[in-house]
Design a protein around this motif. Structure first.
Motif, PDB file in Angstrom:
ATOM      1  N   GLU A  58       0.785  -1.116  -0.115  1.00 45.78           N
ATOM      2  CA  GLU A  58      -0.109  -0.078   0.147  1.00 45.78           C
ATOM      3  C   GLU A  58       0.930   1.242  -0.037  1.00 45.78           C
ATOM      4  OE1 GLU A  58      -3.296   1.898   2.833  1.00 45.78           O
ATOM      5  OE2 GLU A  58      -3.242  -0.064   2.763  1.00 45.78           O
ATOM      6  N   ILE A  59       2.041   1.069   0.949  1.00 43.79           N
ATOM      7  CA  ILE A  59       2.823   2.461   0.840  1.00 43.79           C
ATOM      8  C   ILE A  59       3.528   2.716  -0.465  1.00 43.79           C
ATOM      9  CG2 ILE A  59       5.029   3.257   1.764  1.00 43.79           C
ATOM     10  CD1 ILE A  59       4.121   1.790   4.401  1.00 43.79           C
ATOM     11  N   LEU A  60       3.874   1.540  -1.149  1.00 43.67           N
ATOM     12  CA  LEU A  60       4.412   1.589  -2.378  1.00 43.67           C
ATOM     13  C   LEU A  60       3.522   2.287  -3.348  1.00 43.67           C
ATOM     14  CD1 LEU A  60       6.320  -1.635  -2.566  1.00 43.67           C
ATOM     15  CD2 LEU A  60       7.469   0.554  -2.737  1.00 43.67           C
ATOM     16  N   PHE A  61       2.505   1.887  -3.522  1.00 48.45           N
ATOM     17  CA  PHE A  61       1.499   2.594  -4.416  1.00 48.45           C
ATOM     18  C   PHE A  61       1.294   4.017  -3.960  1.00 48.45           C
ATOM     19  CE2 PHE A  61       0.925  -1.832  -5.769  1.00 48.45           C
ATOM     20  CZ  PHE A  61       0.506  -1.677  -7.436  1.00 48.45           C
ATOM     21  N   SER A  62       1.189   4.221  -2.855  1.00 50.75           N
ATOM     22  CA  SER A  62       0.798   5.566  -2.319  1.00 50.75           C
ATOM     23  C   SER A  62       2.064   6.531  -2.799  1.00 50.75           C
ATOM     24  CB  SER A  62       0.674   5.390  -0.787  1.00 50.75           C
ATOM     25  OG  SER A  62      -0.460   4.771  -0.414  1.00 50.75           O
ATOM     26  N   LEU A  63       3.069   6.051  -2.939  1.00 49.02           N
ATOM     27  CA  LEU A  63       4.370   6.636  -3.055  1.00 49.02           C
ATOM     28  C   LEU A  63       4.283   6.915  -4.673  1.00 49.02           C
ATOM     29  CD1 LEU A  63       7.178   5.104  -0.807  1.00 49.02           C
ATOM     30  CD2 LEU A  63       5.812   7.328  -0.563  1.00 49.02           C
ATOM     31  N   GLY A  64       3.552   6.377  -5.715  1.00 53.07           N
ATOM     32  CA  GLY A  64       3.673   6.360  -6.833  1.00 53.07           C
ATOM     33  C   GLY A  64       4.468   5.402  -7.544  1.00 53.07           C
ATOM     34  N   MET A  65       4.771   4.285  -6.801  1.00 56.50           N
ATOM     35  CA  MET A  65       5.807   3.300  -7.173  1.00 56.50           C
ATOM     36  C   MET A  65       5.190   2.013  -7.689  1.00 56.50           C
ATOM     37  SD  MET A  65       8.804   4.790  -6.898  1.00 56.50           S
ATOM     38  CE  MET A  65       9.538   6.156  -6.263  1.00 56.50           C
ATOM     39  N   GLY A  66       3.796   2.199  -7.907  1.00 56.58           N
ATOM     40  CA  GLY A  66       3.394   0.833  -8.078  1.00 56.58           C
ATOM     41  C   GLY A  66       3.776   0.123  -9.423  1.00 56.58           C
ATOM     42  N   ASP A  67       4.171   1.172 -10.193  1.00 58.12           N
ATOM     43  CA  ASP A  67       4.594   0.371 -11.802  1.00 58.12           C
ATOM     44  C   ASP A  67       5.754  -0.339 -11.551  1.00 58.12           C
ATOM     45  OD1 ASP A  67       5.840   2.757 -11.232  1.00 58.12           O
ATOM     46  OD2 ASP A  67       5.922   3.193 -13.388  1.00 58.12           O
TER      47      ASP A  67
END
Length: 318
Positions: A58-67
């Motif tokens: 969840e934190i990774l996606f919240s940081l814009g690192m989901g890709d």
């Protein structure tokens, strides 16, 4: 002395002519397009991240690192894009082959991921493994954000995310302090064979109940353990909280048919709250929202305000 000075003067003149000649040659080469070029720095490939732990993902996606996330574990249920990624297994029952099969260049794992033998193999592989500290309070959530952000080189975004989450916790704390009562609640993790496993002290369940302004009626036990019928009834819980989406249906009929709760005030009033498991117990950026929703469900007269809208919390949970 005079001869030495004359030699020095001649040497300086020669050096000056050489420098001038070099400048002229460089200029001519530049005009002709033949001047040597400084090699451009090759851009580094984006990391291929395996994320183990719902809060980490969840934190990774919240940081814009989901890709950059190429695989997740079974506890990673938010956002929907995470659920669409390859699944490397349950966080505490991983195999090295399963994790390494997706070709990661970085592994982020929540503290407690395992088994230990798997983590040792992964640490000895050529892929960096970063362990993210776990915890179930405001400070722990902020530590998770900082650790994940540092691991992926997104410290500035991490500070911005942490500031928003910290503001959400502050707003939640103000809401809870204004509540007139602290209902007694029980968190039921699972129920099979007529026995309920409940969350006692020192558990994520206990922590989310407290954040929501509730009293854990099973605080006398420690950890997640089966509830004894007599103990549960004597605790007189006014509400039961369960997880939704965990593969087991824990509805009003099922829960209040259990001997442990059949004679309780919660059963009499049929007060049962069901929220997504990763939302309730994940202790990621959305934890203040989960606690606020739980508080609102068990304090219907309080009319608690919504927390500010955030881009990373806009998607509905499953």
């Amino acid at each position: 002395m005079l001869i030495r000075r004359q030699k020095d003067i001649r040497a300086c003149r020669v050096a000056a002519r050489l420098v001038s000649l070099g400048v002229v040659v460089a200029a001519l080469l530049a005009v002709a397009g033949l001047a040597p070029r400084v090699a451009a720095a090759q851009p580094q490939a984006s990391p291929r991240i395996v994320s183990i732990g719902g809060a980490v993902t969840e934190i990774l996606f919240s940081l814009g690192m989901g890709d950059r996330v190429v695989a997740v574990d079974q506890t990673s249920r938010y956002p929907a894009a995470a659920r669409a990624l390859p699944d490397v297994g349950y966080a505490r029952a991983l195999s090295p082959e399963g994790v390494l099969s997706v070709g990661p260049t970085l592994i982020l794992a929540m503290e407690g991921a395992g088994p230990p033998s798997t983590m040792e193999v992964l640490k000895q592989a050529s892929v960096p493994v970063v362990i993210i500290p776990d915890g179930h309070d405001r400070e722990a959530v902020l530590r998770k954000i900082a650790a994940v952000a540092q691991a992926v080189g997104a410290e500035e975004k991490g500070r911005a995310l942490a500031a928003e989450v910290s503001d959400d916790f502050a707003a939640l704390d103000a809401m809870v302090k204004a509540l007139p009562e602290r209902p007694r609640a029980v968190f039921v993790l699972s129920a099979s064979g007529g026995a309920a496993v409940v969350g006692g002290a020192d558990t994520s369940a206990d922590a989310i109940l407290k954040l929501a302004g509730l009293t854990n009626a099973m605080a006398e036990i420690k950890g997640f353990k089966p509830a004894l019928d007599e103990a549960a009834m004597s605790a007189e819980p006014e509400a039961v909280v369960v997880m939704r989406g965990g593969g087991q249906v824990l509805d009003v009929a099922t829960v209040f048919a259990l001997p442990a709760f059949a004679g309780t005030p919660a059963a009499r009033d049929k007060r049962l709250v069901s929220l997504p498991g990763s939302y309730l117990l994940g202790f990621g950026p959305r934890t203040p929202r989960a606690a606020r929703d739980l508080a609102a469900a068990l304090h219907p007269g309080a009319k608690l305000p919504e927390l500010p809208a955030r881009p990373w919390s806009a998607e509905p949970d499953q």
